[in-house]
Design an enzyme around this catalytic site. Structure first.
Site, PDB file in Angstrom:
ATOM      1  N   SER A  54      71.734 115.393  15.312  1.00 11.40           N
ATOM      2  CA  SER A  54      71.666 116.815  15.632  1.00 11.40           C
ATOM      3  C   SER A  54      70.747 117.066  16.815  1.00 11.40           C
ATOM      4  O   SER A  54      71.039 117.893  17.674  1.00 11.40           O
ATOM      5  CB  SER A  54      71.122 117.609  14.442  1.00 11.40           C
ATOM      6  OG  SER A  54      71.880 117.351  13.288  1.00 11.40           O
ATOM      7  N   ASN A  79      72.961 123.993  18.482  1.00  9.75           N
ATOM      8  CA  ASN A  79      71.592 123.986  17.978  1.00  9.75           C
ATOM      9  C   ASN A  79      70.584 124.453  19.028  1.00  9.75           C
ATOM     10  O   ASN A  79      69.520 124.955  18.687  1.00  9.75           O
ATOM     11  CB  ASN A  79      71.211 122.595  17.452  1.00  9.75           C
ATOM     12  CG  ASN A  79      71.732 122.386  16.036  1.00  9.75           C
ATOM     13  OD1 ASN A  79      72.031 123.362  15.329  1.00  9.75           O
ATOM     14  ND2 ASN A  79      71.854 121.137  15.615  1.00  9.75           N
ATOM     15  N   GLU A  89      68.061 111.275  10.105  1.00  9.81           N
ATOM     16  CA  GLU A  89      67.730 111.766  11.446  1.00  9.81           C
ATOM     17  C   GLU A  89      66.338 111.258  11.838  1.00  9.81           C
ATOM     18  O   GLU A  89      65.384 112.027  11.950  1.00  9.81           O
ATOM     19  CB  GLU A  89      67.812 113.303  11.444  1.00  9.81           C
ATOM     20  CG  GLU A  89      67.591 113.966  12.786  1.00  9.81           C
ATOM     21  CD  GLU A  89      68.805 113.978  13.707  1.00  9.81           C
ATOM     22  OE1 GLU A  89      69.780 113.256  13.445  1.00  9.81           O
ATOM     23  OE2 GLU A  89      68.770 114.715  14.695  1.00  9.81           O
ATOM     24  N   ASP A  96      76.333 102.453   2.950  1.00  8.53           N
ATOM     25  CA  ASP A  96      74.993 103.047   2.864  1.00  8.53           C
ATOM     26  C   ASP A  96      74.039 101.951   2.413  1.00  8.53           C
ATOM     27  O   ASP A  96      74.419 101.079   1.644  1.00  8.53           O
ATOM     28  CB  ASP A  96      74.966 104.215   1.876  1.00  8.53           C
ATOM     29  CG  ASP A  96      73.798 105.168   2.139  1.00  8.53           C
ATOM     30  OD1 ASP A  96      74.055 106.313   2.541  1.00  8.53           O
ATOM     31  OD2 ASP A  96      72.630 104.750   1.936  1.00  8.53           O
ATOM     32  N   LYS A 107      67.915 105.294  13.363  1.00  8.73           N
ATOM     33  CA  LYS A 107      69.164 105.384  14.120  1.00  8.73           C
ATOM     34  C   LYS A 107      69.232 104.319  15.213  1.00  8.73           C
ATOM     35  O   LYS A 107      70.292 103.754  15.480  1.00  8.73           O
ATOM     36  CB  LYS A 107      69.303 106.778  14.743  1.00  8.73           C
ATOM     37  CG  LYS A 107      69.661 107.858  13.719  1.00  8.73           C
ATOM     38  CD  LYS A 107      70.656 108.850  14.312  1.00  8.73           C
ATOM     39  CE  LYS A 107      70.725 110.155  13.544  1.00  8.73           C
ATOM     40  NZ  LYS A 107      71.815 110.186  12.567  1.00  8.73           N
ATOM     41  N   HIS A 129      79.241 115.554  16.681  1.00  5.57           N
ATOM     42  CA  HIS A 129      78.322 116.355  15.881  1.00  5.57           C
ATOM     43  C   HIS A 129      79.104 117.280  14.965  1.00  5.57           C
ATOM     44  O   HIS A 129      79.677 118.277  15.412  1.00  5.57           O
ATOM     45  CB  HIS A 129      77.384 117.144  16.813  1.00  5.57           C
ATOM     46  CG  HIS A 129      76.341 117.908  16.088  1.00  5.57           C
ATOM     47  ND1 HIS A 129      75.978 119.191  16.396  1.00  5.57           N
ATOM     48  CD2 HIS A 129      75.581 117.568  15.011  1.00  5.57           C
ATOM     49  CE1 HIS A 129      75.037 119.599  15.557  1.00  5.57           C
ATOM     50  NE2 HIS A 129      74.787 118.633  14.719  1.00  5.57           N
TER      51      HIS A 129
HETATM   52  P1  NAD Z   1      71.301 112.416   4.195  1.00  7.95           P
HETATM   53  O1  NAD Z   1      69.886 112.105   3.984  1.00  7.95           O
HETATM   54  O2  NAD Z   1      72.030 113.219   3.179  1.00  7.95           O
HETATM   55  O3  NAD Z   1      72.108 111.070   4.381  1.00  7.95           O
HETATM   56  C1  NAD Z   1      71.680 109.989   5.183  1.00  7.95           C
HETATM   57  C2  NAD Z   1      72.118 108.711   4.505  1.00  7.95           C
HETATM   58  O4  NAD Z   1      71.933 107.631   5.398  1.00  7.95           O
HETATM   59  C3  NAD Z   1      71.305 108.377   3.263  1.00  7.95           C
HETATM   60  O5  NAD Z   1      72.176 108.249   2.163  1.00  7.95           O
HETATM   61  C4  NAD Z   1      70.661 107.030   3.598  1.00  7.95           C
HETATM   62  O6  NAD Z   1      70.569 106.179   2.486  1.00  7.95           O
HETATM   63  C5  NAD Z   1      71.593 106.498   4.633  1.00  7.95           C
HETATM   64  N1  NAD Z   1      70.999 105.492   5.493  1.00  7.95           N
HETATM   65  C6  NAD Z   1      69.757 105.436   5.991  1.00  7.95           C
HETATM   66  N2  NAD Z   1      69.624 104.352   6.759  1.00  7.95           N
HETATM   67  C7  NAD Z   1      70.790 103.708   6.757  1.00  7.95           C
HETATM   68  C8  NAD Z   1      71.267 102.520   7.372  1.00  7.95           C
HETATM   69  N3  NAD Z   1      70.475 101.785   8.133  1.00  7.95           N
HETATM   70  N4  NAD Z   1      72.532 102.152   7.143  1.00  7.95           N
HETATM   71  C9  NAD Z   1      73.323 102.904   6.362  1.00  7.95           C
HETATM   72  N5  NAD Z   1      72.934 104.022   5.745  1.00  7.95           N
HETATM   73  C10 NAD Z   1      71.686 104.428   5.956  1.00  7.95           C
HETATM   74  O7  NAD Z   1      71.396 113.105   5.630  1.00  7.95           O
HETATM   75  P2  NAD Z   1      72.520 114.054   6.213  1.00  7.95           P
HETATM   76  O8  NAD Z   1      72.162 115.458   5.983  1.00  7.95           O
HETATM   77  O9  NAD Z   1      73.840 113.572   5.771  1.00  7.95           O
HETATM   78  O10 NAD Z   1      72.349 113.813   7.774  1.00  7.95           O
HETATM   79  C11 NAD Z   1      72.835 112.654   8.410  1.00  7.95           C
HETATM   80  C12 NAD Z   1      72.929 112.890   9.903  1.00  7.95           C
HETATM   81  O11 NAD Z   1      73.758 114.014  10.140  1.00  7.95           O
HETATM   82  C13 NAD Z   1      71.620 113.207  10.574  1.00  7.95           C
HETATM   83  O12 NAD Z   1      71.610 112.632  11.842  1.00  7.95           O
HETATM   84  C14 NAD Z   1      71.641 114.705  10.689  1.00  7.95           C
HETATM   85  O13 NAD Z   1      70.858 115.194  11.746  1.00  7.95           O
HETATM   86  C15 NAD Z   1      73.097 114.939  10.960  1.00  7.95           C
HETATM   87  N6  NAD Z   1      73.560 116.283  10.629  1.00  7.95           N
HETATM   88  C16 NAD Z   1      73.203 116.894   9.462  1.00  7.95           C
HETATM   89  C17 NAD Z   1      73.658 118.163   9.171  1.00  7.95           C
HETATM   90  C18 NAD Z   1      73.275 118.853   7.899  1.00  7.95           C
HETATM   91  O14 NAD Z   1      73.385 120.068   7.840  1.00  7.95           O
HETATM   92  N7  NAD Z   1      72.864 118.136   6.863  1.00  7.95           N
HETATM   93  C19 NAD Z   1      74.497 118.796  10.076  1.00  7.95           C
HETATM   94  C20 NAD Z   1      74.876 118.152  11.254  1.00  7.95           C
HETATM   95  C21 NAD Z   1      74.392 116.873  11.507  1.00  7.95           C
END
Ligand code: NAD
Length: 692
Positions: free
Chosen positions: A412, A483, A385, A326, A390, A433
């Protein structure tokens, strides 16, 4: 060995000295079909009649004993002869008959062996009575004969859990009389055992119940009844098992059969069978054998947030080496705690043995530098996201991942093809996903990008299976399968707010339909801000003719972001668990916005359900039309395993397939009227026809 022919094609009658070897040969898994049952009866009659034979052995050809009943048969009238008649023949045969088990003996397969005079099994063979998982109870004596070997408490545990156990454990429980080290020796050992029993009968019906502690039975019963597992069939199974102590054997047997006959024809059993077959079909990808998955041992996870940490834990628990990175040092420092929590959850839910937890945790390495994942076989990104974030991550991954690696994105809603292109090697990129929390939710949509290579997609399917997930292939359209449907039906729920329904009414109606939680309760848990950000991002490109509901925006503007802020669609002040309270402030906002639109009406539970179902059915048809989903049943699997729809109801499309076409048409028209501009009509007739 002297083979001798029978009229029945699925059973062979062979002779080994003075023992008849009755071979079940119904490839691929020796399902206990009507032909098998008829063949067994014929063979047993021949054994009984031949004075030169002193005993018999039942054994499976190929790689299994009777692996189970022919589940399709349970949907309609059973064909003759039924399994209990075969078991009666075994019991009535004056000569002992021994079951020789290799591979698997589940359900009717195991019940058949319990009717025999002895059971020999190869180490590692699996046995179990999974009927309860399919909405039924064992119907060929399982609830009566098993307790005579294991006692009532253990029989309750085995029958209610439907657990598959190895022959070694079965032997320790008294189910198996003799273990054999290798399949090559099974037949000879079983023949020897049968020969030794010559002149005797050892029927379980004649066995007294083992002595057992009444407390143990109570514990087994209360464990079986808790945790929402107290479906009608569970209660019936327990009652049936307990009748071994109160009724004569044959009477209890007859009652078991009657209950089985009723339950197998229930809606619930039909729904569970539907899910069972859908899962089997979902695992198959055409041409997969020509594109074997790439080997994966080391996994790199990018982003240690909610999803990344959960995903890392699941891979580590399944034995993969995981490197978690991270950009945020603080997040990384907290990740070990989150992983420990996730692993704890896996242990509590029985998915990971407690003595493996420490090793699982130790398989995760934490790194601040992305370079640390360069050796990984699978690199999975779960960063913010945000397209820009990304894209940057994908670009880096494309550069640093080794040639044979697969790169997966957990996005997502973003355009998966665009992310794949950013990597510079889109053929190696897939979507994986996951659903939150990743350590609990069983679903993974494996997304096939326009340029993903088949072996990359198969790698996604195979690792998903290896970590115990249900993988469903999806095309790369926005929101994939789940979704996309969720957005549509949620949209309808917001429209209904403007038309006169309230969140608590809508949530309740959606829950009665089969979802574990209504959309407003869900939104309060996941937070209103994520969707708000997305709406703001899309505001510039939104067609002004599209219907837009302002209510959620107004809640967000007031800082009502859901549970985390104490206020959302509901009020959580003083609420520690369960639902929030209806908040008059929200009701006032809804009334105001509704008044702007025009006159309102009242909604019954049915009205609300019709809207939701109409939206789901229509969007599902569009998903099939554009190839995002492969089948209606797979869409139901997505909604059951990722969105909390009850498997006991089959799935929304399964429910809809039982309605009349005219009814569905009317529902979709209502949904269409609510959407207005931009509505697209799917070929719902073809969709539902595919399920009928
Ligand atoms: P989150 O904010 O909890 O975690 C994202 C993490 O990514 C953060 O800790 C951030 O520091 C880190 N990050 C950012 N840029 C980075 C980089 N360049 N290199 C490494 N780390 C980096 O978000 P989340 O809820 O875990 O979601 C993450 C992904 O999962 C998103 O694409 C989201 O759409 C997808 N997703 C989320 C859910 C949900 O319900 N939360 C469900 C399915 C999919």
């Amino acid at each position: 060995n002297t083979p001798s022919t029978l009229a029945a094609p699925r059973v062979r009658f062979e002779i080994d000295g003075d023992v008849a070897v009755i071979v079940i040969d119904n490839p691929p898994v020796n399902a206990g079909s009507t032909e098998v049952r008829a063949g067994l009866r014929e063979a047993i009659a021949r054994l009984a009649a031949d004075p030169a034979l002193v005993a018999g052995v039942l054994i499976g050809a190929g790689n299994s004993f009777i692996s189970g009943s022919d589940i399709k048969e349970f949907a309609g009238p059973l064909r003759q002869p039924e399994l209990p008649a075969v078991i009666e023949d075994i019991e009535a045969c004056p000569k002992p008959i021994v079951a020789a088990i290799h591979g698997a003996a589940f359900g009717g397969g195991l019940e058949l062996t319990l009717g025999c005079d002895g059971r020999v099994a190869v180490r590692g063979a699996l046995v179990g009575l999974p009927e309860v998982q399919l909405g039924m109870i064992p119907g060929a004596g399982g609830t009566q004969r098993l307790p005579r070997l294991t006692g009532i408490a253990r029989a309750i545990d085995l029958i209610i859990s439907g657990r598959r156990i190895k022959a070694e454990e079965a032997a320790s429980l008294g189910i198996i009389d003799k273990l054999v080290d290798s399949p090559e020796h099974l037949r000879a050992e079983a023949v020897g055992f049968a020969h030794m029993l010559a002149g005797q009968k050892h029927l379980l019906r004649d066995l007294p119940l083992p002595q057992e502690d009444a407390g143990a039975i109570e514990v087994a019963e209360s464990t079986a009844l808790k945790g929402g597992r107290a479906r009608e069939n569970v209660k019936e199974a327990i009652a049936s098992i307990k009748r071994t102590t109160s009724l004569p054997f044959d009477e209890a047997l007859a009652q078991e059969r009657a209950i089985f006959q009723r339950l197998r024809l229930s809606e619930e059993a039909a729904a569970l069978r539907y899910n069972f077959f859908a899962e089997r079909a979902a695992a198959k990808i055409e041409g997969a054998a020509d594109h074997p998955p790439r080997p994966v041992r080391d996994v790199g996870v990018l982003g240690a947030g909610t999803m990344g940490a959960g995903i890392a834990a699941v891979f580590a628990a399944a034995g993969f080496n995981v490197t978690l990175t991270d950009v945020n040092r603080e997040v990384l420092d907290r990740a070990a705690g989150r992983i420990a929590q996730a692993i704890g959850d896996l242990v509590r839910s029985g998915k990971l043995k407690a003595d493996r937890a420490a090793a699982a945790g130790a398989r995760v390495t934490y790194a601040a530098d992305m370079q640390a994942v360069s050796d990984a076989d699978l690199l999975l990104e779960a960063v913010f996201e945000e397209l820009s974030v990304k894209t940057e991550v994908m670009k880096t991954l494309g550069r640093l991942a080794k040639k044979t690696a697969v790169i997966a994105t957990n996005t997502s809603y973003l355009d998966m093809n665009e992310l794949a292109a950013a990597s510079g090697r889109p053929e190696d990129v897939i979507g994986m996903h996951f659903f939150a929390p990743a350590y609990r939710m069983r679903l993974v949509e494996v997304v096939r990008g326009d340029r993903s290579l088949p072996d990359a997609v198969n790698t996604g399917m195979s690792v998903a299976k290896a970590i115990g997930k249900l993988a469903i292939v999806a095309g790369a359209s926005e929101g994939f399968i789940g979704n996309r449907i969720y957005s549509r039906y949620r949209g309808q729920c917001e429209y209904m707010l403007e038309e006169g329904a309230f969140p608590s009414e809508i949530d309740a109606a959606v829950e009665t339909l089969g979802f574990a939680m209504g959309p407003f309760a869900v939104s309060d848990i996941s937070g209103l801000d994520i969707a708000w950000l997305m709406r703001k991002r899309k505001a510039a490109t939104r067609d002004p003719r599209e219907r837009y509901v302002r209510i959620a925006d107004r809640l967000c503007e007031l800082g009502r972001l859901g549970r985390k802020t104490g206020l959302g669609w509901y009020d959580y002040a003083g609420v520690t668990s369960g639902r929030g309270k209806v908040d008059p402030a929200v009701t006032a906002i809804i009334r105001e916005e509704a008044a702007k639109r025009g006159p309102t009406r009242s909604f019954t539970e049915k009205d609300i359900q019709r809207r939701v179902l109409g939206a789901i059915v229509n969007e599902s048809a569009l998903l099939l039309n554009d190839g995002t989903a492969r089948s209606a049943a797979e869409i139901d699997l997505v909604l059951v395993n990722g969105y909390g729809f009850s498997k006991f109801n089959g799935g929304p499309l399964f429910l809809a397939s039982h309605l009349k076409d005219a009814d569905i048409e009317a529902m979709i028209e209502e949904a269409e009227q609510a959407v207005g501009f931009g509505f697209r009509r799917g070929n719902t007739r073809a969709l539902l026809e595919s399920l009928r």
